[in-house]
Design a protein around this motif. Structure first.
Motif, mmCIF file in Angstrom:
data_model
loop_
_atom_site.group_PDB
_atom_site.id
_atom_site.type_symbol
_atom_site.label_atom_id
_atom_site.label_comp_id
_atom_site.label_asym_id
_atom_site.label_seq_id
_atom_site.Cartn_x
_atom_site.Cartn_y
_atom_site.Cartn_z
ATOM 1 N N UNK A 65 0.844 -1.193 0.000
ATOM 2 C CA UNK A 65 0.000 0.000 0.000
ATOM 3 C C UNK A 65 0.879 1.242 0.000
ATOM 4 N N UNK A 66 0.265 2.356 -0.343
ATOM 5 C CA UNK A 66 0.946 3.632 -0.182
ATOM 6 C C UNK A 66 1.035 3.974 1.308
ATOM 7 N N UNK A 67 1.912 4.891 1.651
ATOM 8 C CA UNK A 67 2.056 5.392 3.026
ATOM 9 C C UNK A 67 2.376 4.272 4.015
ATOM 10 N N UNK A 68 3.111 3.268 3.564
ATOM 11 C CA UNK A 68 3.340 2.091 4.402
ATOM 12 C C UNK A 68 4.222 2.357 5.615
ATOM 13 N N UNK A 69 4.857 3.532 5.682
ATOM 14 C CA UNK A 69 5.683 3.838 6.847
ATOM 15 C C UNK A 69 4.854 4.260 8.059
ATOM 16 N N UNK A 70 3.549 4.498 7.836
ATOM 17 C CA UNK A 70 2.666 4.835 8.958
ATOM 18 C C UNK A 70 2.154 3.529 9.566
ATOM 19 N N UNK A 71 2.530 3.270 10.807
ATOM 20 C CA UNK A 71 2.276 1.962 11.412
ATOM 21 C C UNK A 71 0.838 1.844 11.910
ATOM 22 N N UNK A 72 0.256 0.718 11.616
ATOM 23 C CA UNK A 72 -1.112 0.392 11.997
ATOM 24 C C UNK A 72 -1.115 -0.943 12.742
ATOM 25 N N UNK A 73 -2.174 -1.242 13.494
ATOM 26 C CA UNK A 73 -2.299 -2.591 14.041
ATOM 27 C C UNK A 73 -2.247 -3.628 12.921
ATOM 28 N N UNK A 74 -1.516 -4.690 13.145
ATOM 29 C CA UNK A 74 -1.365 -5.712 12.109
ATOM 30 C C UNK A 74 -2.645 -6.515 11.931
ATOM 31 N N UNK A 75 -2.811 -7.027 10.708
ATOM 32 C CA UNK A 75 -3.944 -7.896 10.376
ATOM 33 C C UNK A 75 -3.410 -9.150 9.719
ATOM 34 N N UNK A 76 -4.042 -10.286 9.995
ATOM 35 C CA UNK A 76 -3.673 -11.510 9.307
ATOM 36 C C UNK A 76 -3.994 -11.401 7.823
ATOM 37 N N UNK A 77 -3.200 -12.067 7.014
ATOM 38 C CA UNK A 77 -3.476 -12.155 5.583
ATOM 39 C C UNK A 77 -4.484 -13.288 5.339
#
Length: 275
Positions: A7-19
């Motif tokens: 994704x774009x803006x991937x340096x902004x950290x979010x809670x992880x989600x399973x694939x």
């Protein structure tokens, strides 16, 4: 961010989600008979956030057969499991045609089935029998617990969940009308569900906006509450095609409030709201 997707803006950290294929954080999208062009567009833009698709209520009876077959094939190609609405199974059970119904569910390409008793009064034994039969035919089975126009006591609700799982249901949908009464969550029931069952097997339904008194803002409020209480990876159902990303924002704590204690805003240093 799901590991296999850039994704774009991937340096902004979010809670992880399973694939996908996920064990938790499952999302069921409700399909009211959308055209295949819109469906294909939705799968292209947001298919990585859809685990299940339900052709709502009895809509599978009214779609042209070739269109229904095409729709189900589109979902299957994107690793989205499909099922007809539980109310259709209730009609089949009430009319003594459940086995015939299961046969046609398979013939048109559904990969799953929902066994509910929202309107129908089923004994625990009959509900378990319907679940067992569908499993024996190779379908994924969603039990559903809860009434649309009544509120059961906690013990009855919990016993129904246990019956579905013991009969072999892969997951159990929890009826939104029983989870929130007069717009207030049944906190004791939520607590028992969380402590007595494997959370990966429970899918919490959101109310659909065609019901009286249900608005999109209340539905979003319910989503935020469940994410705040049970975390990013809570399993949710009845998400509309145009709510997939707003639901994902709520899951990550990036939806305009700071209530998610491990959400994007909290991680960025915002003060977490108390509720």
């Amino acid at each position: 961010m799901t590991p296999s997707m850039t994704t774009a803006f991937s340096s902004f950290h979010m809670p992880e989600r399973q694939d996908k294929p996920r064990r938790s954080g499952l999302s069921m999208m409700i399909d009211w008979g959308m055209g295949t062009d819109r469906q294909a567009d939705t799968l292209n833009s947001a298919g990585h956030y859809i685990d299940f698709a339900k052709i709502a209520a009895g809509i599978a009876r009214f779609l042209p057969r070739d269109v229904l077959v095409e729709k189900l094939a589109l979902y299957t190609a994107q690793d989205v499991s499909t099922s007809p609405g539980g109310l259709f199974a209730e009609l089949a059970l009430s009319s003594g045609r459940y086995e015939e119904f299961v046969d046609e569910v398979l013939a048109v390409g559904f990969t799953g089935i929902e066994v509910s008793d929202n309107l129908l009064d089923l004994t625990p034994r009959d509900k378990a029998k319907a679940i067992t039969h569908a499993r024996a035919q190779g379908l994924k089975v969603f039990g559903e617990v809860g009434k649309k126009h009544a509120v059961q006591d906690d013990d009855t609700f919990i016993a129904d969940v246990a019956n579905c799982l013991e009969a072999g249901a892969d997951w159990v949908f929890l009826e939104a009308a029983e989870l929130f009464v007069d717009r207030v969550p049944r906190r004791d029931l939520f607590m028992r569900l969380r402590t007595e069952f494997d959370s990966d097997r429970l899918i919490y339904e959101l109310p659909v906006v065609i019901l009286p008194g249900i608005t999109r803002d209340f539905k979003h409020e319910m989503t935020a509450w469940m994410v705040r209480e049970m975390g990013t990876e809570v399993n949710l159902a009845n998400i509309e095609w145009d709510e997939l990303y707003t639901t994902e924002l709520a899951r990550r704590g990036f939806a305009g409030d700071t209530s998610h204690p491990d959400g994007a805003y909290a991680r960025a240093g915002f003060t977490v709201e108390e509720h």
